[in-house]
Design a protein around this motif. Structure first.
Motif, PDB file in Angstrom:
ATOM      1  N   TYR A 118       1.076  -1.051   0.211  1.00  0.00           N
ATOM      2  CA  TYR A 118      -0.694  -0.307   0.334  1.00  0.00           C
ATOM      3  C   TYR A 118       1.316   1.141   0.384  1.00  0.00           C
ATOM      4  N   SER A 163       2.197   2.508   2.273  1.00  0.00           N
ATOM      5  CA  SER A 163       1.953   3.557   3.266  1.00  0.00           C
ATOM      6  C   SER A 163       2.333   2.186   5.015  1.00  0.00           C
ATOM      7  N   ASN A 218      -1.306   4.351   7.221  1.00  0.00           N
ATOM      8  CA  ASN A 218      -1.335   6.140   7.792  1.00  0.00           C
ATOM      9  C   ASN A 218      -2.412   6.433   6.470  1.00  0.00           C
ATOM     10  N   ASN A 219      -2.238   6.304   5.744  1.00  0.00           N
ATOM     11  CA  ASN A 219      -2.413   6.970   4.262  1.00  0.00           C
ATOM     12  C   ASN A 219      -4.347   6.835   4.286  1.00  0.00           C
ATOM     13  N   ASP A 258      -6.634   3.739   4.374  1.00  0.00           N
ATOM     14  CA  ASP A 258      -7.034   3.102   4.714  1.00  0.00           C
ATOM     15  C   ASP A 258      -7.614   1.712   6.081  1.00  0.00           C
TER      16      ASP A 258
END
Length: 273
Positions: free
Chosen positions: A169, A171, A210-211, A213
């Protein structure tokens, strides 16, 4: 005339005798009073000998401790503060293995606190820790575990989970949402104590990145290739650290979470399903 003069002389002798008697009585009285005191008003000496015991003046109390310095305070007595020569009550000593384990938690940046021993029936943890974060990854809610389980889960999170999230991801992991850590219960459908009842198990419900999701552990859809690959990594990599990894597809009870534990089995057998 002679009679009158004789009477006058007799009266004078009686007056002189009376004055002598009065003077004698006064002298005896002064001597007696002087014998009853050792005081000297000019030298300002006390009227009673210091240190003597009399019916009129009680002996001065023998103060101890801090009250010797402040005798006017009736509450400042020896009983008001602990005796310094009495040892404190013995405290249960933490085994060296538990101390070493906590040093390992600190080395990995695990945020935790020691909590009181848990003993309820056949369940319990002698030296539990409550983990609230693994480095920058929050544990929500905080998980109560044995130190060994906490250290194992922390190592997996840092060495496997975070790298897998970055690879899939791009992230890092923000938080792990867990559904059960210590819990006094048997394995569903069996009369065997669950590893949750020993503090050796943790159920992961979702993984927040952190993004933004939030990856649900439940079995992904047919075309959710990235999520499927990530969850496969979670299961496979977990088997290198835990003796039990059970998740969606194993049975109905594990349809919505991954169960990780460090159950000690004979011959080193691991259950990864």
């Amino acid at each position: 005339m002679a009679k009158t003069l004789g009477a006058m002389l007799a009266a004078a002798r009686r007056n002189s005798f009376a004055r002598f008697a009065v003077g004698l009585v006064a002298g005896v009285a002064i001597t007696t009073i002087s014998a009853c005191t050792t005081g000297d008003v000019f030298a300002l000496q006390p009227a009673v000998d210091v240190g003597s015991q009399t019916a009129a003046v009680p002996e001065a109390p023998q103060y101890v401790g801090l009250q010797r310095l402040v005798p006017s305070n009736p509450y400042m007595t020896q009983a008001a503060y602990p005796r310094m020569d009495e040892p404190m009550s013995p405290v249960e000593q933490m085994p060296a293995s538990e101390i070493d384990c906590r040093n390992e938690l600190k080395r990995m940046g695990v945020v935790y606190q020691d909590v009181q021993p848990i003993h309820e029936g056949q369940c319990g943890i002698d030296f539990p820790v409550k983990v609230s974060a693994i480095g920058s990854v929050a544990m929500q809610p905080a998980a109560t575990l044995t130190c060994n389980m906490a250290a194992t889960f922390a190592a997996w999170t840092k060495n496997e989970l975070q790298p897998a999230a970055r690879w899939r991801y791009f992230s890092g992991v923000k938080a792990i949402h867990q559904g059960s850590s210590y819990s006094c219960r048997n394995i569903a459908g069996e009369g065997v104590l669950s590893e949750h009842g020993k503090g050796n198990a943790l159920d992961v419900m979702s993984i927040e990145l952190n993004n933004g999701d939030d990856i649900d552990v439940r079995k992904p859809g047919l075309f959710a290739f990235r999520t499927r690959g990530f969850l496969n990594n979670v299961r496979a990599d977990g088997c290198q650290y835990f003796t039990t990894v059970l998740g969606p597809g194993y049975n109905y009870d594990h349809r919505n979470h991954f169960h990780f534990d460090i159950k000690n089995r004979k011959s080193g057998y691991r259950a990864c399903r």
